[in-house]
Design a protein around this motif. Structure first.
Motif, short mmCIF file in Angstrom:
data_model
loop_
_atom_site.label_atom_id
_atom_site.label_comp_id
_atom_site.label_asym_id
_atom_site.label_seq_id
_atom_site.Cartn_x
_atom_site.Cartn_y
_atom_site.Cartn_z
N TYR A 472 0.87 -1.17 0.00
CA TYR A 472 0.00 0.00 0.00
C TYR A 472 0.90 1.22 0.00
CZ TYR A 472 -3.04 3.73 1.67
OH TYR A 472 -3.71 4.91 1.79
N TRP A 473 0.74 2.06 -1.01
CA TRP A 473 1.54 3.26 -1.16
C TRP A 473 0.80 4.43 -0.48
CZ3 TRP A 473 6.25 3.28 -3.87
CH2 TRP A 473 6.59 2.03 -4.40
N VAL A 474 1.38 4.92 0.59
CA VAL A 474 0.74 5.96 1.39
C VAL A 474 0.59 7.22 0.53
CG1 VAL A 474 0.93 7.40 3.45
CG2 VAL A 474 1.70 5.00 3.50
N PRO A 475 -0.59 7.83 0.51
CA PRO A 475 -0.78 9.05 -0.29
C PRO A 475 0.17 10.17 0.15
CG PRO A 475 -2.90 8.15 0.41
CD PRO A 475 -1.85 7.37 1.12
N PRO A 517 -4.21 -4.72 -0.64
CA PRO A 517 -4.78 -4.10 0.56
C PRO A 517 -4.56 -2.58 0.56
CG PRO A 517 -2.71 -5.13 1.11
CD PRO A 517 -2.91 -5.34 -0.37
N GLU A 518 -5.52 -1.85 1.11
CA GLU A 518 -5.41 -0.40 1.26
C GLU A 518 -5.84 -0.02 2.67
OE1 GLU A 518 -7.11 1.93 -2.07
OE2 GLU A 518 -7.72 -0.02 -2.87
N VAL A 528 -9.66 -4.38 0.82
CA VAL A 528 -8.90 -5.32 0.00
C VAL A 528 -9.59 -5.45 -1.36
CG1 VAL A 528 -7.95 -7.64 -0.20
CG2 VAL A 528 -8.21 -6.59 2.06
N THR A 529 -8.84 -5.20 -2.43
CA THR A 529 -9.30 -5.41 -3.80
C THR A 529 -8.40 -6.44 -4.46
OG1 THR A 529 -7.97 -3.54 -4.56
CG2 THR A 529 -10.27 -3.09 -4.00
#
Length: 761
Positions: A472-475, A517-518, A528-529
């Motif tokens: 998950y890449w943090v915004p 996951p996000e 989760v996608t």
């Protein structure tokens, strides 16, 4: 064509009759080229060999069968079983998606041989491998006459032996020979109709160079399976009634007329006639072509094999099947698949090789060669490595990415009727002069260590909420907590096998790498996608959401299980000890992951947060200090854009959509690092640094971390090598200001990390 007017064959005009006559003559001559008696075979002209495969499969898939009920009351409908050899072309492998009765990949010739048995067996074991239904109506076994990757030639007696089998299941199976590669330089002999395949796909441009045309050679005794297909196109019917009571009558006089939909490419077919004439005048026969190319390929193989670096290491790694022998036309075709390696065992990028070959006017084919099974077999790639390569940016035909210690593709040299000994000598000289010194390199794996302090900027912050799944890449605009055990929510969940109770791992379940996951900090949920390739089931939800913090009252399950009953002890390889997890009691969550991964599993959360493995012995307080400045410039400022070098972070959407991701982004996730940083060297070029964050182990609140400066390549790099080769550093913060990421309303005292912060190292 310059002296005659040629018309659409679906007419009776003089020009149309001329086209029909010429096409009929060329069809007959082409069958004779393959020693196929027109009384027993027919030739259907198609766009290419892939179109020939599709014609067969679409007919088999819709083959009409009686729709009755079986003894057990089950409704029996058209069910297709499909089997293929591992060295099949991608166009063959794709048939498996239509095989609703099951599919099987035969991983060796020996497995095929054991399947084609000479004597009948008991009825209960009379099934095909991979068969998922109790019975099936029709089956197809397809394989290549010659591997288009290594050039190995496979046995041609399988169709006849399968046809003679006494097994009931075998009697329902048709055979398809992909002869596109084989027929280009070998005689294809279909004179024995009892031993011939039911269907043979050929590509004429591969034989003659022109025209761009394919063909399907059909054994007439097997033609009924094709003529009952539901679709009909122009020229294949005698009459059509368009009304509320539709009716049509198909052409039945000539097989090819009922299968060639629309106007046939009659100009290309006439061009094929010219190609047949030219081929006979230049080369005599395919037997002579075979002898010529077999000798040249043996010469090339021995000379490439003899090339060595000064230290004795071979320059070329040639992928030769143990069952094939160069110089023997029955087992080996005129193809050599290889990779170039340096004197220290590193692989040359295929893009580098191809560019150099282009400059020397040498034509190569590089990449996966549209042979996924043959490639993984030759390179020893496991399924999890293939999906890891995909997430790292490797795509079909990719030539510029190396991941780990294995290549992701090969280079291929193909010789033909026009090749000469001078061509062989020229290519060998090219390889020797370009790569035989042992001095070439793609790039340094690790840049020289800089003694002067570095000023870096945080490009991306990355966490891996579910063990083994995507990052998950943090915004950019979201600060993230650095907790005493590492980054918040990093590796805090896992997937548990419901039968064995084990944590699922990438090597056992490669599809984990396609689960995204996000962390939704605002709504406080884990979302989760899935990658689009996993969204097969119509009942599969688009996503699932799990609360980050679950209240005690929600832990009680619908069937009355309490928190204590949902706690499990599992073995955790990363800790080399047991760990306690809180197992999800939601049937919806278990169904979601089970359907996506094909394994009975559910989500679980570690009760004790996971940190990096224990620090190495003899940890020194004098280790390198890395300091994060708490202040940060505005994400929209020009300096922030410059710090990225024009490369934006890439979240799950890019991988779900299949878009190519920038190499630094893909590599960071491949190595499972938490922070990607950039700096400028003395000439202003952008340099990359990766950091994996650990727990707080120092009295001053500093974190243990591993940090490495490196070029953007996954060559010889894995998460394990990063962990063992990256220096341990002491990570701290300076200046004022603390904050919270997941719970803005509370002050936990955690430090925060975010995109744009300046780091001194």
């Amino acid at each position: 064509m310059s002296n005659n007017l040629l018309g659409n064959p679906h007419s009776e005009s003089r020009s149309s009759r001329l086209s029909t006559a010429k096409v009929d003559d060329i069809r007959k001559r082409t069958l004779e080229f393959f020693h196929a008696d027109p009384r027993h075979f027919d030739l259907v002209f198609v766009m290419n060999a892939t179109a020939a495969v599709k014609l067969v499969v679409e007919a088999l898939k819709h083959f009409p069968v009686p729709k009755t009920r079986g003894h057990d009351g089950e409704f029996i409908g058209p069910r297709l079983w499909f089997g293929h050899h591992i060295e099949s072309h991608t166009s063959i492998v794709g048939v498996r998606e239509l095989a609703d009765a099951g599919q099987h990949c035969f991983e060796s010739d020996a497995e095929v041989e054991s399947w084609i048995r000479p004597a009948p067996c008991k009825e209960e074991s009379d099934r095909c491998p991979g068969q998922v239904s109790k019975t099936f109506q029709v089956g197809l076994f397809a394989y290549p006459g010659q591997s288009n990757m290594t050039g190995r030639r496979l046995p041609l007696n399988w169709p006849g032996r399968l046809r003679q089998s006494e097994y009931a299941a075998h009697q329902k199976i048709f055979t398809l020979l992909d002869a596109a590669a084989l027929a280009s330089t070998a005689p294809l002999d279909l004179s024995d109709r009892d031993a011939a395949p039911d269907f043979t796909a050929v590509s004429f441009y591969k034989i003659f160079g022109f025209p761009d045309l394919g063909g399907l050679i059909v054994r007439r005794e097997s033609a009924h399976i094709l003529t009952q297909r539901p679709y009909f196109g122009g020229g294949t019917v005698e009459m059509v009634v368009c009304s509320d009571q539709p009716w049509h009558s198909r052409k039945i006089d000539r097989l090819h007329e009922s299968l060639e939909d629309g106007t046939i490419p009659f100009h290309s077919i006439i061009g094929l006639g010219c190609a047949l004439d030219s081929h006979r005048q230049l080369y005599g026969s395919q037997e002579q072509v075979s002898r010529h190319t077999t000798g040249l390929t043996a010469m090339l193989y021995h000379q490439l094999s003899a090339l060595k670096h000064p230290n004795g290491t071979r320059v070329c790694m040639i992928y030769q099947d143990p069952a094939a022998q160069y110089g023997n036309s029955k087992t080996q075709g005129p193809i050599i698949a290889f990779n170039i390696q340096s004197d220290d065992g590193r692989w040359l990028r295929l893009s580098v090789l191809e560019n150099a070959a282009n400059e020397h006017h040498i034509h190569l084919r590089t990449g996966d060669l549209c042979n996924p099974g043959g490639l993984t077999k030759a390179l020893g790639l496991e399924p999890w490595e293939c999906i890891r390569n995909y997430t790292a940016g490797v795509r079909c035909g990719c030539r510029n990415i190396l991941v780990g210690s294995k290549p992701s593709g090969v280079a291929r040299v193909s010789l033909g009727a026009m090749s000469t000994p001078q061509d062989v000598q020229r290519f060998v000289a090219f390889i020797h002069q370009q790569y035989g010194s042992g001095k070439w390199i793609n790039h340094p794996l690790t840049p020289p260590i800089q003694s002067a302090p570095l000023e870096l900027r945080i490009h991306s912050v990355i966490v891996y909420p579910i063990r083994g799944c995507c990052a998950y890449w943090v915004p950019d605009d979201e600060p993230w907590n650095a907790t005493p055990t590492g980054l918040q929510w990093d590796r805090q969940w896992c997937l548990i096998h419901l039968q064995t109770g084990e944590i699922l791992k990438q090597k056992q379940v490669p599809r984990l790498m396609l689960v995204h996951p996000e962390i939704d900090s605002r709504r406080q949920v884990l979302r989760v996608t899935l990658h689009r390739s996993l969204m097969r089931s119509s009942i599969l939800a688009q996503c699932v959401e799990v609360p980050l913090y679950e209240p005690e009252e929600k832990i009680i399950s619908p069937i009355g299980r309490n928190r204590e009953n949902s706690i499990r002890e599992v073995w955790d390889d990363s800790r080399c000890s047991t760990a306690q997890v809180l197992l999800s009691q939601s049937p919806e969550i278990a169904s979601f992951f089970t359907a996506a991964l094909g394994i009975s599993c559910t989500l679980a959360k570690f009760i004790q947060p996971l940190s990096l493995p224990e620090p190495p012995e003899g940890l020194s307080e004098q280790m390198r200090q890395v300091t994060v400045c708490r202040g940060v410039e505005s994400p929209g400022s020009g300096s922030d854009v410059d710090s990225r070098g024009g490369i934006a972070p890439s979240g799950p959407a890019s991988l779900i959509s299949g878009r190519h991701r920038p190499r630094p982004i893909a590599l960071a996730e491949t190595l499972r690092v938490n922070v990607a940083l950039t700096s400028k060297d003395w000439v202003g070029d952008q340099k990359w640094h990766f950091l994996r964050m650990g727990a707080t182990l120092f009295e001053d609140g500093c974190h243990l971390a591993r940090m490495k400066s490196m070029e953007i390549t996954a060559e010889m790099q894995t998460p394990e090598t990063f962990a063992t080769t990256s220096p341990v550093v002491k990570l701290g913060w300076t200046n004022s200001g603390k904050g919270m990421a997941a719970d803005p309303g509370e002050d936990s005292g955690c430090e925060v990390i975010r995109t744009g912060q300046v780091v001194h190292a």
